[in-house]
Design a protein around this motif. Structure first.
Motif, mmCIF file in Angstrom:
data_model
loop_
_atom_site.group_PDB
_atom_site.id
_atom_site.type_symbol
_atom_site.label_atom_id
_atom_site.label_comp_id
_atom_site.label_asym_id
_atom_site.label_seq_id
_atom_site.Cartn_x
_atom_site.Cartn_y
_atom_site.Cartn_z
ATOM 1 N N THR A 78 0.830 -1.179 0.018
ATOM 2 C CA THR A 78 -0.014 -0.081 -0.210
ATOM 3 C C THR A 78 0.790 1.355 0.116
ATOM 4 O O THR A 78 1.905 1.185 0.379
ATOM 5 N N ALA A 79 0.183 2.274 -0.374
ATOM 6 C CA ALA A 79 1.021 3.639 -0.530
ATOM 7 C C ALA A 79 1.320 4.030 0.981
ATOM 8 O O ALA A 79 2.320 4.526 1.465
ATOM 9 N N ALA A 80 0.423 3.750 1.795
ATOM 10 C CA ALA A 80 0.566 4.201 3.427
ATOM 11 C C ALA A 80 1.804 3.507 4.019
ATOM 12 O O ALA A 80 2.368 4.042 4.778
ATOM 13 N N ASP A 81 2.090 2.383 3.530
ATOM 14 C CA ASP A 81 3.316 1.516 3.918
ATOM 15 C C ASP A 81 4.722 1.689 3.152
ATOM 16 O O ASP A 81 5.705 1.265 3.481
ATOM 17 N N GLY A 82 4.554 2.714 2.106
ATOM 18 C CA GLY A 82 5.659 2.922 1.344
ATOM 19 C C GLY A 82 5.902 1.750 0.500
ATOM 20 O O GLY A 82 7.057 1.644 -0.134
ATOM 21 N N GLU A 83 4.779 0.902 0.010
ATOM 22 C CA GLU A 83 5.019 -0.103 -0.909
ATOM 23 C C GLU A 83 4.066 -0.321 -1.825
ATOM 24 O O GLU A 83 3.795 -1.393 -2.314
ATOM 25 N N ALA A 84 3.823 0.771 -2.503
ATOM 26 C CA ALA A 84 2.732 0.870 -3.380
ATOM 27 C C ALA A 84 3.262 0.095 -4.925
ATOM 28 O O ALA A 84 2.346 -0.480 -5.561
ATOM 29 N N GLY A 85 4.548 -0.107 -4.903
ATOM 30 C CA GLY A 85 5.021 -0.704 -6.074
ATOM 31 C C GLY A 85 4.966 -2.333 -6.148
ATOM 32 O O GLY A 85 5.390 -2.972 -7.038
ATOM 33 N N GLU A 86 4.623 -2.589 -4.790
ATOM 34 C CA GLU A 86 4.759 -4.046 -4.610
ATOM 35 C C GLU A 86 3.491 -4.813 -4.916
ATOM 36 O O GLU A 86 2.529 -4.762 -4.380
ATOM 37 N N ILE A 87 3.362 -5.493 -6.168
ATOM 38 C CA ILE A 87 2.222 -6.259 -6.554
ATOM 39 C C ILE A 87 2.056 -7.466 -6.425
ATOM 40 O O ILE A 87 3.416 -8.203 -6.719
ATOM 41 N N ALA A 88 1.065 -8.380 -5.546
ATOM 42 C CA ALA A 88 1.376 -9.517 -5.377
ATOM 43 C C ALA A 88 1.579 -10.546 -6.483
ATOM 44 O O ALA A 88 2.661 -11.360 -6.282
ATOM 45 N N ARG A 89 1.192 -10.416 -7.658
ATOM 46 C CA ARG A 89 1.382 -11.435 -8.689
ATOM 47 C C ARG A 89 2.690 -11.346 -9.156
ATOM 48 O O ARG A 89 3.521 -12.423 -9.471
ATOM 49 N N ASN A 90 3.220 -10.168 -9.062
ATOM 50 C CA ASN A 90 4.612 -9.829 -9.421
ATOM 51 C C ASN A 90 5.740 -10.239 -8.301
ATOM 52 O O ASN A 90 7.034 -10.252 -8.694
ATOM 53 N N ARG A 91 5.307 -10.463 -7.118
ATOM 54 C CA ARG A 91 6.085 -10.756 -5.969
ATOM 55 C C ARG A 91 6.583 -12.157 -5.844
ATOM 56 O O ARG A 91 7.544 -12.468 -5.357
ATOM 57 N N ILE A 92 5.784 -13.083 -6.505
ATOM 58 C CA ILE A 92 6.226 -14.427 -6.401
ATOM 59 C C ILE A 92 6.825 -15.044 -7.268
ATOM 60 O O ILE A 92 6.835 -14.475 -8.472
ATOM 61 N N GLY A 93 7.426 -16.164 -7.297
ATOM 62 C CA GLY A 93 8.263 -16.848 -8.308
ATOM 63 C C GLY A 93 7.202 -17.252 -9.558
ATOM 64 O O GLY A 93 6.042 -17.221 -9.524
ATOM 65 N N PRO A 94 7.998 -17.897 -10.525
ATOM 66 C CA PRO A 94 7.233 -18.242 -11.779
ATOM 67 C C PRO A 94 6.414 -19.396 -11.566
ATOM 68 O O PRO A 94 5.603 -19.992 -12.439
ATOM 69 N N GLY A 95 6.774 -20.266 -10.604
ATOM 70 C CA GLY A 95 6.145 -21.610 -10.301
ATOM 71 C C GLY A 95 7.150 -22.779 -10.995
ATOM 72 O O GLY A 95 8.186 -22.383 -11.149
ATOM 73 N N PRO A 96 6.896 -23.974 -10.813
ATOM 74 C CA PRO A 96 5.450 -24.426 -10.234
ATOM 75 C C PRO A 96 5.303 -24.221 -8.668
ATOM 76 O O PRO A 96 6.171 -23.870 -7.990
#
Length: 161
Positions: A78-96
């Motif tokens: 969140t912007a309030a936490d200073g982490e607005a650029g952290e998107i859930a989908r982009n944060r985890i690895g490619p799988g499996p």
């Protein structure tokens, strides 16, 4: 002198073997685990900032014998936490993405975000193989575009190497 050396060496060997058993995955646990469910987060069922939630996932992964992986909480900053650029989908690895029992939840990030994933209350188990609570509903996670979802628990944790 030789006898003392053997006794000390023998004691170290036993300690080393004991440490392997303390930090190694359990024998029913898949060595490929890259996904688990955290029922309670660092703040109870309301998860906090991304870094706090990542730390919580990391602690649980380490305790389960998987400290060699970088565990990420599936939340958007969140912007309030200073982490607005952290998107859930982009944060985890490619799988499996594989659960405690070796069941593939999704082969890839795209499959995870589709109707073809295998994420359900039966496959969403904790880092120790405990089932989801009876009233558990899979949180919607990020939308296909990476949008946010509520931070009210449970938390999904994913590993990268």
């Amino acid at each position: 002198m030789k006898e003392i050396f053997v006794k000390v060496l023998g004691g170290c060997a036993y300690a080393s073997i004991a440490m392997v058993f303390l930090v190694s995955p359990g024998h029913a646990q898949s060595l490929e685990m890259t996904f688990f469910l955290s029922i309670d987060g660092p703040g109870g069922t309301n998860f906090g900032a991304v870094l706090v939630s990542d730390g919580h996932c990391q602690d649980q992964g380490y305790a389960a014998g998987f400290g060699d992986r970088t565990w990420k909480a599936y939340i958007t900053g969140t912007a309030a936490d200073g982490e607005a650029g952290e998107i859930a989908r982009n944060r985890i690895g490619p799988g499996p993405f594989i659960n405690y029992f070796g069941i593939v939840v999704a082969e890839s990030i795209d499959q995870l975000h589709s109707d073809q994933n295998n994420l359900n209350p039966g496959t969403a188990v904790t880092a120790t193989g405990q089932p989801a609570p009876d009233n558990f509903v899979i949180p919607p996670g990020s939308e296909l575009d990476g949008g946010d979802f509520t931070r009210n628990g449970p938390l999904l944790c994913f590993a990268s190497f």
